[in-house]
Scaffold this motif. Structure first.
Motif, PDB file in Angstrom:
ATOM      1  N   GLY A 138       0.797  -1.221   0.000  1.00 52.92           N
ATOM      2  CA  GLY A 138       0.000   0.000   0.000  1.00 52.92           C
ATOM      3  C   GLY A 138       0.826   1.265   0.000  1.00 52.92           C
ATOM      4  O   GLY A 138       0.421   2.278  -0.579  1.00 52.92           O
ATOM      5  N   THR A 139       1.993   1.250   0.647  1.00 51.62           N
ATOM      6  CA  THR A 139       2.817   2.455   0.740  1.00 51.62           C
ATOM      7  C   THR A 139       4.051   2.408  -0.150  1.00 51.62           C
ATOM      8  O   THR A 139       4.866   3.334  -0.131  1.00 51.62           O
ATOM      9  CB  THR A 139       3.264   2.674   2.198  1.00 51.62           C
ATOM     10  N   SER A 188      -5.857   1.270   0.786  1.00 52.02           N
ATOM     11  CA  SER A 188      -4.678   2.133   0.788  1.00 52.02           C
ATOM     12  C   SER A 188      -5.035   3.461   0.153  1.00 52.02           C
ATOM     13  O   SER A 188      -5.984   3.565  -0.640  1.00 52.02           O
ATOM     14  CB  SER A 188      -3.504   1.490   0.039  1.00 52.02           C
ATOM     15  N   ALA A 189      -4.277   4.478   0.494  1.00 55.72           N
ATOM     16  CA  ALA A 189      -4.504   5.815  -0.053  1.00 55.72           C
ATOM     17  C   ALA A 189      -3.180   6.551  -0.093  1.00 55.72           C
ATOM     18  O   ALA A 189      -2.288   6.332   0.743  1.00 55.72           O
ATOM     19  CB  ALA A 189      -5.518   6.579   0.791  1.00 55.72           C
ATOM     20  N   ALA A 190      -3.036   7.421  -1.068  1.00 56.20           N
ATOM     21  CA  ALA A 190      -1.840   8.255  -1.190  1.00 56.20           C
ATOM     22  C   ALA A 190      -2.254   9.582  -1.781  1.00 56.20           C
ATOM     23  O   ALA A 190      -3.123   9.658  -2.658  1.00 56.20           O
ATOM     24  CB  ALA A 190      -0.787   7.580  -2.064  1.00 56.20           C
ATOM     25  N   THR A 203       0.892   8.751   2.692  1.00 53.85           N
ATOM     26  CA  THR A 203       0.348   7.489   2.205  1.00 53.85           C
ATOM     27  C   THR A 203       0.039   6.593   3.391  1.00 53.85           C
ATOM     28  O   THR A 203       0.651   6.724   4.462  1.00 53.85           O
ATOM     29  CB  THR A 203       1.353   6.797   1.253  1.00 53.85           C
ATOM     30  N   GLY A 204      -0.925   5.718   3.226  1.00 52.76           N
ATOM     31  CA  GLY A 204      -1.296   4.822   4.312  1.00 52.76           C
ATOM     32  C   GLY A 204      -2.018   3.602   3.788  1.00 52.76           C
ATOM     33  O   GLY A 204      -2.549   3.599   2.667  1.00 52.76           O
ATOM     34  N   PHE A 224      -4.078 -11.876  10.342  1.00 57.68           N
ATOM     35  CA  PHE A 224      -3.057 -10.829  10.357  1.00 57.68           C
ATOM     36  C   PHE A 224      -3.741  -9.496  10.127  1.00 57.68           C
ATOM     37  O   PHE A 224      -4.670  -9.382   9.318  1.00 57.68           O
ATOM     38  CB  PHE A 224      -2.014 -11.089   9.262  1.00 57.68           C
ATOM     39  N   GLU A 225      -3.263  -8.485  10.844  1.00 60.16           N
ATOM     40  CA  GLU A 225      -3.796  -7.131  10.705  1.00 60.16           C
ATOM     41  C   GLU A 225      -2.648  -6.148  10.792  1.00 60.16           C
ATOM     42  O   GLU A 225      -1.757  -6.293  11.643  1.00 60.16           O
ATOM     43  CB  GLU A 225      -4.819  -6.856  11.809  1.00 60.16           C
ATOM     44  N   GLN A 226      -2.648  -5.140   9.905  1.00 59.64           N
ATOM     45  CA  GLN A 226      -1.568  -4.159   9.929  1.00 59.64           C
ATOM     46  C   GLN A 226      -2.069  -2.787   9.489  1.00 59.64           C
ATOM     47  O   GLN A 226      -2.825  -2.670   8.524  1.00 59.64           O
ATOM     48  CB  GLN A 226      -0.412  -4.565   9.019  1.00 59.64           C
ATOM     49  N   LEU A 227      -1.631  -1.766  10.209  1.00 61.40           N
ATOM     50  CA  LEU A 227      -1.820  -0.374   9.814  1.00 61.40           C
ATOM     51  C   LEU A 227      -0.449   0.205   9.501  1.00 61.40           C
ATOM     52  O   LEU A 227       0.490   0.061  10.296  1.00 61.40           O
ATOM     53  CB  LEU A 227      -2.481   0.414  10.950  1.00 61.40           C
TER      54      LEU A 227
END
Length: 629
Positions: A138-139, A188-190, A203-204, A224-227
């Motif tokens: 995503g980043t 995801s976003a940027a 970005t995230g 699984f989880e991730q920020l």
């Protein structure tokens, strides 16, 4: 020490009467590269540390940009990286599980990994490597991958190669969301703003999945989880002076399987692992008529906590590194350039059941280069001094010659080294007498065109020899010598290894909108102490991929990964079968700013393992939407 110093000055002398290190056709500001997302990158930083056209280096480099990342779809970095020649990987389960990337048979701890130029390996990990399982796409904006030893420029860890990952840079806003099998959600976003002399971007991404049982014999799902968040800023203080900053942070929670009593066999457990990572840098870049400079301070910190079913901490570690770096290039006379640099790094770690430790290392290098027309050559040398084991010298050279209709002959020779990790030196299993691992690599290649466009053909032969490789030594029944006060074992420079083979690439525009590509690698590895093959290194591997774009915007794609058998252990007793995995994908714009997409992974539901006992994902379907404003 005297031998090392003499070696260093010998190569300086050779360099001074030879030809050059690196060249740029002109100064390229970082912000120029970041904002050019629509253009396929042709600039590599892994070859020389500052940036040069791929055609001006004799080293083997693969660049994968954001456009290609988007076309492949999804969060899993390995689905993109498997398009790189000579690259294989092993994974403990699904996304989030430990994932090691091997280049040309080198193990994952012998590959230097950078994010925006910052070293991101975990100093608290026993082998000091980087876990790609926690790296989601995503980043990520670009992968710049060098295959081959290059400690001349990069110092420690660059035995198998270098992977530099750039953070996404977008103007305006772009976001996507997808949902699919195993209750998987990935968003995801940027976005960013830029003007005359500045750029700022954020970005995230957020990812969660119920997953599947990590243990192949298990039934309980391991999720699984991730920020993850990232940002970057570039500001021109003057027409030739830029300041910059990067920052990346992530926090992930992973379900684990383990070895519960009474059988202590690998099976379902309710254990979890929390991983928090932070890395970034601040610095400046100066672009003069004859001189380019880049200076920075970088920081990387990785914290891990393993928890049992009751939430009690069973293991914790924290690895941290700080680095001051200055790199430069002086365009001396006509086609001759002088590249130089110096770095000071401080590392420390703490871990459960082990004493804390710290060390520092200083390194400096010089490289001369000569670029004239389609000919380029470089030669250089470096010395590093480690606070715990002393000094190490390394050298490197490469040459590239273009001829005919877009053909290029290239070759490189380089040394690599890896400093012993703090765990290997200072833990309860440590050995303060360890010396660095060392390698010498050679490759020669013939290439036509450029990756990803037109007719592209490449064939590369390589060989790397490693010495003083660090291995774990059992102390069972031994009380003296190296085993004194180490009843369970210790580390020692016991191993030698060799990897050699060929890499082949091909890409063709078959018809309007249709492109077919392939990479194939033959990697023959040998533990030169035992004569056996290195663990988890398949000899044969390749990826076939096709992309089609219709006149009305529909795109279709397919990736077929083919991997031959390997062994899971150093004794070559546990065999891992070869496997084939087919992914299909499609995307369709519905407006000028909105696109829908989807894919099916592992179409034939292949059952395979890259690490014995650990499951891999079966068939999965995913759909998503992208929007740009």
């Amino acid at each position: 020490m005297g031998v090392l110093v003499r070696k260093f000055f010998f190569f300086l002398t050779v360099s001074s009467i030879s030809v050059a290190a690196q060249a740029q056709d002109g100064a390229v500001h970082q912000s120029d590269v970041v904002l050019a997302d629509s253009v396929r990158p042709t600039i590599t930083v892994t070859a020389n540390g500052l940036g040069t056209a791929i055609a001006n280096t004799g080293q083997a480099v693969t660049i994968i940009d954001r456009e290609e990342i988007d076309s492949v779809q999804g969060a899993d970095a390995t689905r993109v990286l498997r398009r790189t020649p000579g690259l294989s990987f092993s994974r403990n389960g699904g996304n989030g599980g430990f994932t090691g990337v091997n280049l040309r048979g080198a193990n994952s701890q012998q590959v230097l990994v950078l994010v925006d130029g910052v070293r991101v390996a975990d100093p608290a990990a026993p082998g000091g490597g980087f876990d790609f399982g926690n790296l989601l796409l995503g980043t990520a904006g670009k992968f710049d991958i060098l295959r081959g030893s290059n400690s001349t420029i990069w110092g420690s860890d660059a035995i198998g190669g270098v992977v530099d990952i750039s953070t996404r840079g977008e103007t305006g806003f772009l976001g996507n969301a997808e949902y699919g099998s195993r209750d998987t959600l990935f968003t995801s976003a940027a976005g960013g703003i830029g003007g005359d002399g500045y750029y700022a971007g954020l970005t995230g991404s957020w990812y969660r999945t119920d997953g599947f049982s990590t243990a192949a014999s298990g039934t309980e799902r391991d999720g699984f989880e991730q920020l993850a968040l990232g940002g970057q800023v570039f500001v021109d203080l003057a027409s030739n002076l830029e300041v910059f900053a990067h920052a990346n942070w992530s926090e992930g929670d992973l379900d684990l399987d383990g070895f519960p009593p009474p059988t202590f066999a690998f099976s379902d457990t309710l254990d979890t692992q929390e991983t928090r990572r932070l890395w970034g840098d601040v610095g400046f870049a100066y672009y003069g008529n004859d001189l380019t400079l880049r200076g920075s301070y970088g920081l990387s910190d990785t914290e891990r906590d393993n928890l049992d079913a009751d939430g009690a901490t069973t293991f914790a570690s924290d690895g941290r590194s700080e680095r001051l770096s200055l790199r430069g290039e002086y365009r001396a006379i006509g086609p001759v350039t002088v590249a130089f640099g110096a770095e000071q790094e401080w590392t420390d770690y703490s871990a459960s059941f082990s004493p804390d430790g710290e060390a520092d290392i200083f390194g400096a290098y010089v490289q001369l280069g000569f670029v004239m027309g389609r000919f380029a050559a470089h030669i250089g040398s470096r010395v590093d001094d480690h606070s715990l084991f002393g000094s190490n010298a390394s050298y490197g050279a490469d040459v590239s010659y273009g001829f005919g209709s877009d053909w290029r002959l290239r070759a490189s020779l380089g040394e690599g080294f890896k400093a012993p990790t703090l765990f290997q030196l200072l833990s309860n299993y440590g050995n303060t007498e360890l010396q660095p691992e060392e390698s010498t690599s050679l490759d020669i290649g013939l290439e036509k065109g450029s990756r990803g466009k037109g007719t592209h053909l490449a064939l590369t032969a390589f060989r790397r020899d490693g010495e003083d490789l660090i291995g774990f030594v059992s102390c069972f029944g031994i009380t003296g010598g190296i085993c004194a006060d180490r009843p369970f074992g210790t580390y020692d420079n016991t191993d030698r290894a060799r990897a050699q083979g060929i890499e082949a690439e091909a890409g063709f525009d078959i018809a309007r909108g249709l492109r077919l590509s392939a990479v194939y690698s033959y990697v023959d590895t040998e533990d030169r102490t035992t004569g056996l093959r290195l663990a988890r290194r398949p000899r044969h591997m390749g990826t076939l991929f096709a992309d089609y774009e219709a006149l009305f915007g529909l795109t279709l794609g397919a990736d077929l990964r083919l991997v031959g058998p390997s062994f899971d252990d150093a004794g070559n007793l546990a065999r891992l079968d070869g496997y084939e995995v087919l992914d299909l994908r499609a995307a369709l714009p519905v407006t000028e700013t909105v696109e829908i997409y989807g894919r099916v992974e592992n179409v034939f539901d292949s059952d395979y393992q890259t690490v014995a006992g650990y499951a891999s994902p079966g068939r999965g379907a995913f759909v998503g939407v992208r929007a740009r404003m």
